[in-house]
Design an enzyme around this catalytic site. Structure first.
Site, mmCIF file in Angstrom:
data_model
loop_
_atom_site.group_PDB
_atom_site.id
_atom_site.type_symbol
_atom_site.label_atom_id
_atom_site.label_comp_id
_atom_site.label_asym_id
_atom_site.label_seq_id
_atom_site.Cartn_x
_atom_site.Cartn_y
_atom_site.Cartn_z
ATOM 1 N N ASN A 192 2.008 -3.189 4.111
ATOM 2 C CA ASN A 192 1.067 -4.044 3.387
ATOM 3 C C ASN A 192 0.107 -4.674 4.399
ATOM 4 O O ASN A 192 0.221 -4.485 5.610
ATOM 5 C CB ASN A 192 1.800 -5.115 2.573
ATOM 6 N N LYS A 193 -0.829 -5.440 3.871
ATOM 7 C CA LYS A 193 -1.876 -6.057 4.681
ATOM 8 C C LYS A 193 -1.332 -6.702 5.951
ATOM 9 O O LYS A 193 -0.285 -7.358 5.916
ATOM 10 C CB LYS A 193 -2.595 -7.103 3.818
ATOM 11 N N ASP A 200 0.814 -1.218 0.000
ATOM 12 C CA ASP A 200 0.000 0.000 0.000
ATOM 13 C C ASP A 200 0.840 1.258 0.000
ATOM 14 O O ASP A 200 0.383 2.319 -0.407
ATOM 15 C CB ASP A 200 -0.935 0.004 1.210
HETATM 16 O O1 MRU Z 1 -7.413 -3.665 2.743
HETATM 17 P P1 MRU Z 1 -7.119 -3.947 1.293
HETATM 18 O O2 MRU Z 1 -7.849 -5.125 0.764
HETATM 19 O O3 MRU Z 1 -7.306 -2.707 0.441
HETATM 20 O O4 MRU Z 1 -5.575 -4.292 1.287
HETATM 21 C C1 MRU Z 1 -4.954 -4.631 0.090
HETATM 22 C C2 MRU Z 1 -3.528 -4.959 0.251
HETATM 23 O O5 MRU Z 1 -2.992 -4.985 1.330
HETATM 24 C C3 MRU Z 1 -2.747 -5.182 -1.004
HETATM 25 O O6 MRU Z 1 -1.709 -6.088 -0.791
HETATM 26 C C4 MRU Z 1 -2.147 -3.839 -1.476
HETATM 27 O O7 MRU Z 1 -3.131 -2.851 -1.517
HETATM 28 C C5 MRU Z 1 -1.535 -3.960 -2.810
HETATM 29 S S1 MRU Z 1 -2.730 -4.240 -4.067
HETATM 30 C C6 MRU Z 1 -1.940 -4.357 -5.549
#
Ligand code: MRU
Length: 340
Positions: free
Chosen positions: A245-246, A236
């Site tokens: 990231n997540k 992100d």
């Molecule tokens: O909460 P989300 O579903 O928006 O989180 C998404 C992620 O963490 C992805 O790994 C990140 O946004 C990269 S998407 C190409």
């Protein structure tokens, strides 16, 4: 996979409602920026690049609503729209990158709002096109890292559904398969929103790419058993010192390091925010019921017990083997040199 978001011929924003997947493939259409903002917030659309495009299209929709206003009033209203869109989710760089890109056009335009609206709509459509091109280049660069027979672990969904199309972390997998390599994917389920189980599994099955889903707690064991060759995740936001990231990504990176498994981060350059460090970033905290109730339904925690729901975590660069962008694969040092 079909595009997760598009601009329609009658000037609406059309998107897959990702909250209904994998059970139903249904679309939402919006002609109001407030609804687009809500769709980002409640995660009808999610994934950093996809919410960036939704933000740009939300701005474009707002110009249609306000284009008959006198210039000063138009600018005032657009600033309000930009702020509402910016406030939807705090962590993904792409959201701010996209609003800023549109905002620059708006504020540097000398002519009437009416003509400007067309320009902004074209820019938002162009950004959606660019997203696909960038992802295909990430795919080509990343495919070089994959060998025939590799099993790739990924976390959350950084695939087609997280972008306009093709994905970031899943792009090297798609590209390597297009080149004739046999690659399969292991997807962490990704509690609490289950993007791995619901979305990564859905889009890979849709495109006939072999995928298995595991509980988030399994990846360390599978690495130790030699069942995972590489890890590729999306991001992100990339700051000069870490990758956001997540939630759960950091633990995967630690396990990969301990098992000598390469850990790659796929990132379009729109996700890079290298002028920032960890302390500049707000990690989104979502409603605690996402943790206490599975998919908002069955409660799994006793009444009265508090839950914490941080949506993202921080992986320091010492755990990252390389960052795959549309321009190549970079070590931490190389990344800073190229983009700072
Ligand atoms: O909460 P989300 O579903 O928006 O989180 C998404 C992620 O963490 C992805 O790994 C990140 O946004 C990269 S998407 C190409």
């Amino acid at each position: 996979m079909i595009p997760s978001i598009e601009w329609t011929s009658d000037n609406k924003v059309k998107m897959i409602d990702q909250t209904l997947l994998p059970h139903k493939l249904e679309f939402l259409e919006f002609d109001n920026y407030r609804d687009v903002a809500t769709s980002i917030k409640v995660m009808n659309i999610r994934g950093a690049p996809a919410i960036g495009i939704a933000a740009a299209m939300g701005m474009a929709i707002a110009t249609i609503e306000y284009r008959d206003l006198p210039k000063e009033k138009f600018l005032e209203s657009m600033e309000k729209a930009a702020n509402i869109i910016r406030s939807t989710r705090p962590t993904a760089s792409n959201l701010f990158w996209a609003v800023d890109r549109i905002w620059k056009i708006i504020t540097s335009y000398p002519d009437s709002p009416k003509n400007l609206s067309e320009l902004v709509i074209e820019e938002a459509k162009l950004m959606a096109q660019e997203d696909i091109t960038v992802n295909k280049n990430i795919g080509k660069r990343g495919a070089e890292l994959l060998q025939d027979g590799d099993v790739v672990l990924t976390h959350c969904n950084a695939g087609s559904l997280a972008t306009v199309q093709y994905g970031t972390a899943l792009a090297p997998v798609r590209s390597a398969i297009e080149q004739g390599k046999k690659i399969s994917v292991i997807a962490d389920e990704t509690r609490p929103r289950l993007q791995g189980a619901r979305l990564t599994a859905y889009e890979l099955q849709y495109d006939n790419i072999p995928v298995k889903v595991i509980s988030d707690t399994s990846s360390g064991l599978l690495m130790r058993l030699g069942k995972i060759n590489k890890v590729i995740v999306g991001t992100d936001r990339v700051t000069s010192d870490a990758v956001f990231n997540k939630i759960g990504t950091y633990l995967v990176a630690l396990a990969a390091k301990d098992n000598n498994i390469p850990f790659y981060v796929a990132a379009p350059s729109s996700t890079l925010s290298l002028h920032e460090t960890v302390k500049d970033v707000t990690i989104e905290q979502r409603d605690s019921t996402e943790v206490s109730n599975v998919l908002g339904k069955v409660q799994i925690v006793p009444d009265g017990v508090e839950c914490l729901n941080y949506a993202f975590d921080i992986t320091p660069f010492r755990l990252v083997t390389g960052v795959i962008t549309e321009d190549g694969v970079f070590t931490h040092k190389e990344l800073l040199k190229k983009y700072e």
